[in-house]
Design a protein around this motif. Structure first.
Motif, PDB file in Angstrom:
ATOM      1  N   ASN A 178       0.880  -1.226   0.079  1.00  8.24           N
ATOM      2  CA  ASN A 178       0.052  -0.047   0.086  1.00  8.24           C
ATOM      3  C   ASN A 178       1.079   1.092   0.036  1.00  8.24           C
ATOM      4  O   ASN A 178       2.137   1.131  -0.195  1.00  8.24           O
ATOM      5  N   TYR A 179       0.190   2.341   0.259  1.00 11.09           N
ATOM      6  CA  TYR A 179       0.993   3.615  -0.115  1.00 11.09           C
ATOM      7  C   TYR A 179       1.826   3.900   0.989  1.00 11.09           C
ATOM      8  O   TYR A 179       2.990   4.436   1.004  1.00 11.09           O
ATOM      9  N   HIS A 180       1.208   3.538   2.201  1.00 13.14           N
ATOM     10  CA  HIS A 180       2.063   3.732   3.557  1.00 13.14           C
ATOM     11  C   HIS A 180       3.565   2.829   3.448  1.00 13.14           C
ATOM     12  O   HIS A 180       4.626   3.305   3.735  1.00 13.14           O
ATOM     13  N   ASP A 181       3.452   1.764   2.930  1.00 15.34           N
ATOM     14  CA  ASP A 181       4.301   0.548   2.683  1.00 15.34           C
ATOM     15  C   ASP A 181       5.651   1.265   1.771  1.00 15.34           C
ATOM     16  O   ASP A 181       6.645   1.231   2.157  1.00 15.34           O
TER      17      ASP A 181
ATOM     18  N   ARG B 203       9.397   2.401   2.409  1.00 13.77           N
ATOM     19  CA  ARG B 203      10.393   1.491   1.609  1.00 13.77           C
ATOM     20  C   ARG B 203      11.344   2.428   0.953  1.00 13.77           C
ATOM     21  O   ARG B 203      12.288   2.583   0.715  1.00 13.77           O
ATOM     22  N   HIS B 204      10.522   3.856   0.619  1.00 11.94           N
ATOM     23  CA  HIS B 204      11.309   4.934  -0.190  1.00 11.94           C
ATOM     24  C   HIS B 204      12.202   5.291   0.944  1.00 11.94           C
ATOM     25  O   HIS B 204      13.396   5.651   0.556  1.00 11.94           O
ATOM     26  N   LEU B 205      11.960   5.979   2.088  1.00 10.05           N
ATOM     27  CA  LEU B 205      12.951   6.291   3.182  1.00 10.05           C
ATOM     28  C   LEU B 205      13.756   5.067   3.442  1.00 10.05           C
ATOM     29  O   LEU B 205      15.060   5.827   3.430  1.00 10.05           O
ATOM     30  N   GLU B 206      13.665   4.087   3.587  1.00 12.14           N
ATOM     31  CA  GLU B 206      14.786   2.846   3.532  1.00 12.14           C
ATOM     32  C   GLU B 206      15.841   3.061   2.525  1.00 12.14           C
ATOM     33  O   GLU B 206      16.949   2.897   2.874  1.00 12.14           O
ATOM     34  N   SER B 207      15.124   3.024   1.470  1.00 13.79           N
ATOM     35  CA  SER B 207      16.236   3.156   0.164  1.00 13.79           C
ATOM     36  C   SER B 207      16.917   4.627   0.246  1.00 13.79           C
ATOM     37  O   SER B 207      18.251   4.514  -0.020  1.00 13.79           O
ATOM     38  N   LEU B 208      16.380   5.605   0.589  1.00 11.87           N
ATOM     39  CA  LEU B 208      16.945   6.955   0.807  1.00 11.87           C
ATOM     40  C   LEU B 208      18.009   7.095   1.860  1.00 11.87           C
ATOM     41  O   LEU B 208      19.259   7.656   1.608  1.00 11.87           O
ATOM     42  N   ILE B 209      17.822   6.196   3.116  1.00 12.35           N
ATOM     43  CA  ILE B 209      18.766   6.183   4.083  1.00 12.35           C
ATOM     44  C   ILE B 209      19.807   5.404   3.260  1.00 12.35           C
ATOM     45  O   ILE B 209      21.190   5.951   3.773  1.00 12.35           O
TER      46      ILE B 209
ATOM     47  N   PHE C 238       5.905   3.669  15.521  1.00  8.68           N
ATOM     48  CA  PHE C 238       5.916   2.433  16.343  1.00  8.68           C
ATOM     49  C   PHE C 238       5.018   1.548  15.707  1.00  8.68           C
ATOM     50  O   PHE C 238       5.755   0.120  15.868  1.00  8.68           O
ATOM     51  N   ARG C 239       4.171   1.549  14.836  1.00  5.94           N
ATOM     52  CA  ARG C 239       3.768   0.688  14.087  1.00  5.94           C
ATOM     53  C   ARG C 239       4.610  -0.212  13.079  1.00  5.94           C
ATOM     54  O   ARG C 239       4.154  -1.415  12.869  1.00  5.94           O
ATOM     55  N   ASP C 240       5.445   0.625  12.708  1.00  8.62           N
ATOM     56  CA  ASP C 240       6.555  -0.230  11.826  1.00  8.62           C
ATOM     57  C   ASP C 240       7.929  -0.633  12.484  1.00  8.62           C
ATOM     58  O   ASP C 240       8.927  -0.886  11.898  1.00  8.62           O
ATOM     59  N   ILE C 241       8.007  -0.633  13.849  1.00 15.17           N
ATOM     60  CA  ILE C 241       9.186  -1.020  14.478  1.00 15.17           C
ATOM     61  C   ILE C 241       8.391  -2.164  15.325  1.00 15.17           C
ATOM     62  O   ILE C 241       7.505  -1.870  16.233  1.00 15.17           O
ATOM     63  N   PRO C 242       9.150  -3.445  15.597  1.00 14.19           N
ATOM     64  CA  PRO C 242       8.576  -4.399  16.441  1.00 14.19           C
ATOM     65  C   PRO C 242       8.601  -3.854  17.854  1.00 14.19           C
ATOM     66  O   PRO C 242       9.793  -3.436  18.176  1.00 14.19           O
TER      67      PRO C 242
END
Length: 612
Positions: free
Chosen positions: A448-451, A455-461, A545-549
Motif C-alpha cells: 500500500n502507499y504507507h508501505d 520503503r522509499h525512506l529505507e532506500s533513501l537512508i 511505532f507501528r513499523d518497529i517491532p
C-alpha cells in the motif's frame, strides 16, 4: 414530566447551537510536491502506461530514491487525501507550501485544476502559502530536469530552453518544454489566485502586510486593490523590490488564518539571489515589515475576539526534539539539514507578537514543538507531514471553546498508486542491462502507499543519508554491531575503548554475567536496522511505532537507558564512544518528544494533553 423535558430541550438548544458554531475544522496538507504526470506537454508525449490509454510524464524511480520526496505517486496521494477530507465534511484546507514539484507552470495549472474540482464539487475553500519550491526564485527563471523517464527506460532530459543541459551517454536526446521553467510570484499568484492569495467575495475579511484599510471599514473592493501584486512589494535593497504573498483571511466567522510568506531571497556576490530554504532565519532580518504586521494582526485578533491560526512553510521551533546541537556534534555542522533549524529568536518573536499556534511543513516530518516564555506568551509549532514522504498524511485541526485539537491523519491506502510500477520495471531492466548500480526492486512489492513511503525512506537512508551525512569511520564501526553488542557496550565500565572491549573476550564475559536480558534476542537486529528505525522515529514520531517491532522498541529503551547512565561514556575521549553516547541521547529524545499524533492544546495556557 414530558413538558418539563421539552422545556429543558428548548432551553439548552441555543447553548448547543452556540457551541457548534464555535467548532471549526481546518485540514493542513503540506509538501504535496505535485508533478502533474498526465499534463499535456507541447513536445513530449510521455511513456505509455500499460493497462491504460494514458501516457505519463514521470521522473525515474532512481531519481525518487535519491530524493527526500517522491515525485510521481503523490499525484494519486493528493486525490486520496482530498477524498478523505471531503468524506469528513471539512470545508477549510490550508496548504503550507511546496504544493508543486518546482513551481512549473504545467504543475501549477494541474494543481489549480484539481483544487477547483474539489472546490466546486464539495464547497471546500483552499488557502495556500508559499514554499521554497514555489517560487524557486521571485521571478520567472528557466529550468528543467534531466531524469524524466523516457523511451526504453532511459533518462529523458526536459528543459525549458536550449543550453541548460547536455545529455550524457545512455540518455535520450534533450526535449525543450517552455512550461517546465520555474514560475515566479506573478505567475503563481495569478494561477492560484482563488486559493487565498487574492480576496474572494465569500471571505468575511482579507488583508496583506501592506493594505491600509481597517477591519471596520473593510470592503471587497478595497481588498481587490490591495491584492494587486504591485501593492504587495517590499524593498529588498536600493534597486530591487520583491513580492510578499502573505495574507490574513477570515473564511468563517471568528477564525483568522494567517498565511505567512516566509520566502526570503538574499542578494549574492554574483548578482543573483539565494534560495528560500532557510525560511524564518533569513526572513526575520530581511522582512522586518512582516513581523511588525504579524504582531499587529495578533493584537487585532485579540481586540475583535478572533481565533488566530498561523501557518507558513517554515518551522518556527526546533523540529529535532531539541537535539539539533547533539546532531551537529554527531554528524557535523552542515549535515541533517541543520541549516534549516529555526533560531531560538524566531519562536520568541512570534510568541511575544501574540501567535500561539503555528503550522508548518518543509521538513516532511510529523512533530510538535513548544516554547513557553511565561505570562501567557507561548508558541506551539505543528510540523505537518508530507504527502510525498514517510509518514504520508495531513493534520486536522478542530477549534472548540479555547482549545485546539490536532490529529494526524495518515494515508495508508491510495487508489492507483501502483499504476506506474510497470514503467519502473522497464527502467530497472535498462539499468540492469547496462550494468549500472540499480535500486532495490523490492519497493515494487509494496502492498500500500504507507508501505511504499516506508520503503522509499529505507532506500533513501542507504543511497543518500548514510553516504552523505554519517561520518565514515563511525559508521564503519557501528555497522559491524548488532543489538547484542550494543547492549554489552552500553554496560561495560572500564578504561577500554569500545574497539578494545569488543576484542577482549574476558571483558565481554564479565559484562555478560552482569547484563539482564536474553542476549540472543538482541542479536536478531543490527545497527543498520537501528539506524533505519532512528530515521523513522525522526520522520513520524510515535506513529513510527507501528513499523518497529515492539520487542525491539523495548530493547532500544533498555540500551539507551544503560548508555545514558554509564559514566564511562561521559568522560571518554574515544571518538566512537563519544558518538555512541550522542546517538543514544538523540535516540532517547526522538522516543520521548511531545505528543505528535493526537493532542489537545489549551490556547490560554499552552498546556498540551496527549489524546492518543
Amino acid at each position: 414530566m414530558l413538558k418539563q423535558f421539552f422545556f429543558l430541550i428548548i432551553l439548552l438548544f441555543p447553548l448547543v447551537t452556540k457551541a457548534q458554531e464555535k467548532s471549526t475544522q481546518i485540514a493542513f496538507v503540506a509538501d504535496i510536491h505535485l508533478l502533474d504526470i498526465y499534463a499535456d506537454y507541447a513536445n513530449f508525449d510521455g511513456v505509455p502506461v500499460p493497462g491504460t490509454n494514458k501516457k505519463a510524464k514521470i521522473r525515474t524511480m532512481n531519481a525518487q530514491l535519491h530524493s527526500t520526496r517522491l515525485f510521481n505517486e503523490n499525484y494519486f496521494a493528493l486525490r486520496a487525501v482530498l477524498d478523505d477530507i471531503a468524506k469528513r465534511g471539512i470545508k477549510l484546507v490550508a496548504l503550507p507550501g511546496d504544493y508543486t514539484d518546482d513551481g512549473q507552470p504545467l504543475n501549477l495549472k494541474g494543481l489549480s485544476k484539481i483544487l477547483k474540482e474539489y472546490q466546486e464539487k464539495y464547497s471546500i475553500s483552499f488557502f495556500i502559502t508559499t514554499g521554497n519550491h514555489d517560487p524557486v526564485q521571485p521571478f520567472n527563471i528557466a529550468g528543467g530536469k534531466n531524469d524524466f523517464l523516457g523511451a526504453n527506460g532511459k533518462n529523458q532530459p526536459i528543459y525549458s530552453k536550449i543550453g541548460l543541459y547536455t545529455p550524457k551517454s545512455g540518455e535520450n536526446d534533450i526535449i525543450i518544454e517552455s512550461a517546465l521553467g520555474h514560475a515566479g510570484y506573478e505567475t503563481i499568484l495569478k494561477t492560484l489566485s482563488h486559493f487565498g492569495f487574492n480576496p474572494q467575495a465569500s471571505y468575511q475579511y482579507w488583508e496583506t502586510p501592506f493594505s491600509k484599510y481597517t477591519y471596520e471599514n473593510y470592503s471587497f473592493k478595497k481588498a481587490m486593490k490591495a491584492g494587486r501584486l504591485k501593492n504587495r512589494m517590499y524593498q529588498l535593497n536600493d534597486t530591487l523590490k520583491i513580492p510578499d504573498a502573505s495574507y490574513l483571511v477570515e473564511p468563517v466567522d471568528g477564525v483568522w488564518l494567517l498565511a505567512i510568506d516566509g520566502n526570503t531571497y538574499i542578494p549574492q556576490q554574483n548578482g543573483g539571489l539565494s534560495g528560500a530554504g532557510k525560511g524564518y532565519n533569513n526572513a526575520i532580518d530581511y522582512k522586518k515589515h512582516l513581523f511588525s504586521w504579524i504582531k499587529n494582526v495578533a493584537l487585532k485578533a485579540k481586540k475583535y475576539n478572533k481565533q488566530l491560526i498561523a501557518f507558513s512553510h517554515y518551522p518556527a521551533i526546533d523540529f529535532n526534539e531539541d537535539a539539533s546541537s547533539e546532531l551537529k556534534d554527531l554528524l557535523g555542522e552542515n549535515k541533517w539539514q541543520l541549516e534549516r533549524v529555526p533560531e531560538e529568536r524566531i519562536a520568541k518573536t512570534l510568541a511575544h507578537a501574540g501567535v500561539k499556534i503555528h503550522f508548518a511543513g518543509h521538513m516532511h516530518i510529523n512533530d510538535t514543538g513548544k516554547r513557553d516564555y511565561g505570562e501567557g506568551f507561548f508558541l506551539v509549532n505543528i510540523q505537518t507531514p508530507s504527502l510525498a514522504a514517510y509518514i504520508p498524511g495531513y493534520k486536522l485541526l478542530t477549534l472548540v471553546e479555547g482549545t485546539a485539537e490536532v490529529e494526524t491523519v495518515t494515508i495508508d491506502e491510495v487508489p492507483n498508486f501502483k499504476q506506474l510500477f510497470p514503467l519502473y520495471e522497464q527502467e530497472y531492466k535498462y539499468l540492469e542491462s547496462v550494468g549500472k548500480p540499480v535500486w532495490d526492486r523490492k519497493i515494487l512489492d509494496s502492498k500500500n502507499y504507507h508501505d511504499f513511503a516506508e520503503r522509499h525512506l529505507e532506500s533513501l537512508i542507504k543511497l543518500r543519508f548514510i553516504p552523505n551525512d554519517w561520518p565514515g569511520d563511525f559508521y564503519a564501526f557501528l555497522s559491524n554491531l548488532n543489538g547484542k553488542y550494543l547492549l554489552l557496550l552500553a554496560n561495560y565500565k572500564d578504561d577500554l575503548s569500545p574497539e578494545e572491549f569488543l576484542k577482549d573476550k574476558k571483558a565481554i564475559s564479565a559484562v555478560k554475567e552482569e547484563t539482564s536480558g536474553d542476549l540472543n534476542a538482541y542479536a536478531k537486529w543490527n545497527a543498520d536496522q537501528m539506524i533505519a528505525d532512528f530515521y523513522k522515529l525522526r520522520n513520524a514520531d510515535k506513529l513510527a511505532f507501528r513499523d518497529i517491532p515492539s520487542q525491539r522498541l523495548t530493547q532500544y529503551a533498555q540500551i539507551i537507558d544503560a548508555f545514558l547512565k554509564n559514566t564511562t561514556y561521559q568522560k571518554t575521549s574515544n571518538k566512537n564512544a563519544q558518538k555512541l553516547y550522542l546517538l543514544m541521547s538523540i535516540f532517547n529524545k526522538f522516543l520521548n518528544g511531545l505528543p505528535a499524533d493526537h493532542l489537545k492544546i489549551d490556547l490560554k495556557t499552552g498546556k498540551i494533553d496527549d489524546l492518543d
